[in-house]
Design a protein around this motif. Structure first.
Motif: not given
Length: 196
Positions: A113-138
């Motif tokens: 319940p604390d995270f988005p509901d789809t794979i795409r939303e989880v992978i592209y989630e942002r927090s504090g100006g950064h993406y949750a996963f480094t490969p999205v950032q780079n």
């Protein structure tokens, strides 16, 4: 007005019911000698627990010739591809079990319940100006995945709901977050620590 609306809705539901049986027939699988719920779940890309529940099975016992109803998967081919690309970028050079665990973290987040509901939303989630996963950032998320990453995704989908609830992973040699290091460790695989 309410009667007309009810009549229209009843017509729509009735039509959907009658047409639905012809258009969306359930997939069935005839069990062959030596097959298990696990390899059937992997073959069809559905969670093992969901396969068992769909068929009213509370044990792992299967009989050759038995017919199983395969639940409809809710994960699209494009979501599987995106998840495989994340696994490939995050766990390149890691053991296969680590690749499965990375995919499992994403699926666990979708179910939490604390995270988005789809794979795409989880992978592209942002927090504090950064993406949750480094490969999205780079940008390495855009590189094609290898076969092993796709296999790891299928295994993680079959494993869905059976693990130890990992929601995070990090490399202790490069992670700078004390908050992340404070999370309960669930398993260590290769260079990754998994936690919840």
């Amino acid at each position: 007005m309410k009667k007309i609306r009810k009549l229209m809705l009843a017509s729509i539901f009735c039509g959907a019911f009658l047409l639905g049986g012809q258009t969306y027939a359930a997939t069935t699988h005839t069990v062959k000698h030596g097959e298990t719920f696990w390899n059937i779940a992997k073959r069809y890309g559905v969670p093992l627990k969901q396969l068992q529940k769909q068929n009213g099975k509370y044990t792992d016992v299967l009989f050759p010739g038995e017919k199983l109803v395969i639940p409809k998967t809710t994960i699209s081919a494009s979501e599987k591809d995106l998840l495989a690309r994340l696994v490939h970028a995050e766990a390149k050079g890691e053991p296969y079990a680590g690749k499965v665990a990375v995919a499992t973290v994403v699926l666990n987040r979708v179910d939490h319940p604390d995270f988005p509901d789809t794979i795409r939303e989880v992978i592209y989630e942002r927090s504090g100006g950064h993406y949750a996963f480094t490969p999205v950032q780079n940008g390495t998320i855009n590189e094609p995945a290898d076969r092993e990453a796709y296999r790891a995704v299928e295994e993680a989908i079959a494993f869905r709901g059976l693990g130890n609830g990992s929601l995070y992973f990090y490399n202790p040699k490069t992670a700078k977050s004390n908050w992340l290091r404070s999370k309960q460790v669930t398993i260590i695989i290769g260079n990754h620590v998994f936690a919840k």
